[in-house]
Each structure stands twice: as structure tokens, then as C-alpha cells.
Design a protein around this motif. Structure first.
Motif, PDB file in Angstrom:
ATOM      1  N   ASP A 199      22.044  14.600  12.796  1.00  0.00           N
ATOM      2  CA  ASP A 199      21.686  14.204  11.606  1.00  0.00           C
ATOM      3  C   ASP A 199      22.895  13.109  11.048  1.00  0.00           C
ATOM      4  OD1 ASP A 199      19.681  15.804  11.129  1.00  0.00           O
ATOM      5  OD2 ASP A 199      20.995  17.558  10.443  1.00  0.00           O
ATOM      6  N   SER A 200      22.465  12.215  10.142  1.00  0.00           N
ATOM      7  CA  SER A 200      23.651  11.449   9.602  1.00  0.00           C
ATOM      8  C   SER A 200      24.636  12.328   8.804  1.00  0.00           C
ATOM      9  CB  SER A 200      23.061  10.526   8.613  1.00  0.00           C
ATOM     10  OG  SER A 200      22.701  11.038   7.643  1.00  0.00           O
ATOM     11  N   GLU A 201      25.600  11.985   8.365  1.00  0.00           N
ATOM     12  CA  GLU A 201      26.699  12.730   7.684  1.00  0.00           C
ATOM     13  C   GLU A 201      26.260  13.172   6.424  1.00  0.00           C
ATOM     14  OE1 GLU A 201      29.695  14.027   8.736  1.00  0.00           O
ATOM     15  OE2 GLU A 201      29.252  13.349  10.703  1.00  0.00           O
ATOM     16  N   ALA A 202      25.651  12.249   5.770  1.00  0.00           N
ATOM     17  CA  ALA A 202      24.993  12.388   4.538  1.00  0.00           C
ATOM     18  C   ALA A 202      24.014  13.509   4.610  1.00  0.00           C
ATOM     19  CB  ALA A 202      23.984  11.168   3.904  1.00  0.00           C
ATOM     20  N   VAL A 203      22.984  13.602   5.510  1.00  0.00           N
ATOM     21  CA  VAL A 203      21.994  14.652   5.690  1.00  0.00           C
ATOM     22  C   VAL A 203      22.605  15.935   6.156  1.00  0.00           C
ATOM     23  CG1 VAL A 203      19.992  15.325   7.325  1.00  0.00           C
ATOM     24  CG2 VAL A 203      20.170  13.079   6.298  1.00  0.00           C
ATOM     25  N   ALA A 204      23.672  15.939   6.837  1.00  0.00           N
ATOM     26  CA  ALA A 204      24.433  17.110   7.270  1.00  0.00           C
ATOM     27  C   ALA A 204      25.058  17.696   5.955  1.00  0.00           C
ATOM     28  CB  ALA A 204      25.603  16.913   8.199  1.00  0.00           C
ATOM     29  N   LEU A 205      25.706  16.769   5.395  1.00  0.00           N
ATOM     30  CA  LEU A 205      26.017  17.435   3.927  1.00  0.00           C
ATOM     31  C   LEU A 205      25.035  17.934   2.951  1.00  0.00           C
ATOM     32  CD1 LEU A 205      28.996  14.824   3.290  1.00  0.00           C
ATOM     33  CD2 LEU A 205      29.334  17.224   3.921  1.00  0.00           C
ATOM     34  N   LEU A 206      23.924  17.404   3.167  1.00  0.00           N
ATOM     35  CA  LEU A 206      23.001  18.122   2.092  1.00  0.00           C
ATOM     36  C   LEU A 206      22.481  19.286   2.611  1.00  0.00           C
ATOM     37  CD1 LEU A 206      21.128  14.558   1.408  1.00  0.00           C
ATOM     38  CD2 LEU A 206      22.156  15.909  -0.534  1.00  0.00           C
ATOM     39  N   LYS A 207      22.245  19.184   3.760  1.00  0.00           N
ATOM     40  CA  LYS A 207      21.754  20.706   4.402  1.00  0.00           C
ATOM     41  C   LYS A 207      22.791  21.704   4.221  1.00  0.00           C
ATOM     42  CE  LYS A 207      18.726  18.809   7.902  1.00  0.00           C
ATOM     43  NZ  LYS A 207      18.171  18.650   9.530  1.00  0.00           N
ATOM     44  N   ALA A 208      24.181  21.317   4.516  1.00  0.00           N
ATOM     45  CA  ALA A 208      25.027  22.343   4.230  1.00  0.00           C
ATOM     46  C   ALA A 208      25.002  22.899   2.959  1.00  0.00           C
ATOM     47  CB  ALA A 208      26.543  21.503   4.506  1.00  0.00           C
TER      48      ALA A 208
END
Length: 127
Positions: A81-90
Motif C-alpha cells: 500500500d502507499s503510505e497514505a493508504v497504510a495510515l488510513l487502514k491503521a
């Protein structure tokens, strides 16, 4: 899971009108079920727990291609995932669909040879 179903239904209606989606993400259903189980156990996954979100097709999403409207990039699946997607998922968000993009993201109008033209929701004679 009920909230996700509602979002998917509304997104489907919007797509039928303006061609705004590139795909629904099947893994979202399983994630929503996991979020429901956490909630029933009195836990949360973060500040965005269970909130369905859309991801622009140009943003990296693990297990999906990111074409930017370029046919030569079709089928090149991403392994992260992109960093943005990873943060949103987290934070507990649930990506549930991908949205269309102008080719290479370099236009105000939204059209590309893979997914076609997305119309303006208030005036379908415009893009």
C-alpha cells in the motif's frame, strides 16, 4: 458490515450515473466483518474504525494495479500500500472502492482509455 453495504449501494448508484468507479474491493467485506467483531468485543481499530473510504485509482493499493489510466500498466499488481493508504487502514478505515482518474492525473476533466469518461454529477453533459 451494514454501513459498508450502504456505501457500496450508494457508490453503485453514482457509478451508474457518472462512471466514477474503477472497481469495488472485495476484501472490504472481510475487513468490515473484522471491524464488527472488534466492536462487539468493545475494541476499536482507531479513530476511523469501520468508516468506508474510496481510493483514487492512481494511489497504490496492495493486490491491485495502479494504471493512472495507462493501458500498459494494466495487470501490474502492487505488493504494498502507499503510505497514505497504510495510515488510513491503521486508523481503521476500510477502502471499499477505487475511483476513476484522468490519464496520468494531468487534467481537470476525467477520462482515460481504460475506464472511460467520468461525468460531472451535477451536469452529465460535462466531465
Amino acid at each position: 458490515e451494514t454501513v459498508l453495504a450502504s456505501y457500496r449501494a450508494q457508490a453503485g448508484r453514482a457509478h451508474a450515473k457518472v462512471n466514477c468507479l474503477t472497481e469495488f474491493l472485495p476484501e472490504a467485506i472481510e475487513v468490515a466483518q473484522e471491524m464488527d467483531a472488534l466492536h462487539k468485543a468493545g475494541k476499536t481499530a482507531g479513530g476511523l474504525h469501520g468508516i468506508p473510504i474510496s481510493i483514487k485509482e492512481t494511489i497504490y493499493l496492495k493486490g491491485h494495479d495502479c494504471t493512472a489510466g495507462l493501458a500498459k500498466r494494466c495487470g501490474l499488481m502492487l505488493d504494498a500500500d502507499s503510505e497514505a493508504v497504510a495510515l488510513l487502514k491503521a486508523a481503521g478505515a476500510i477502502p471499499f472502492c477505487r475511483t476513476n482518474t484522468p490519464q496520468t492525473n494531468l487534467s481537470y476533466g476525467c477520462s482515460n482509455p481504460i475506464y472511460g469518461t467520468t461525468l460531472h454529477p451535477m451536469d452529465t453533459a460535462r466531465t
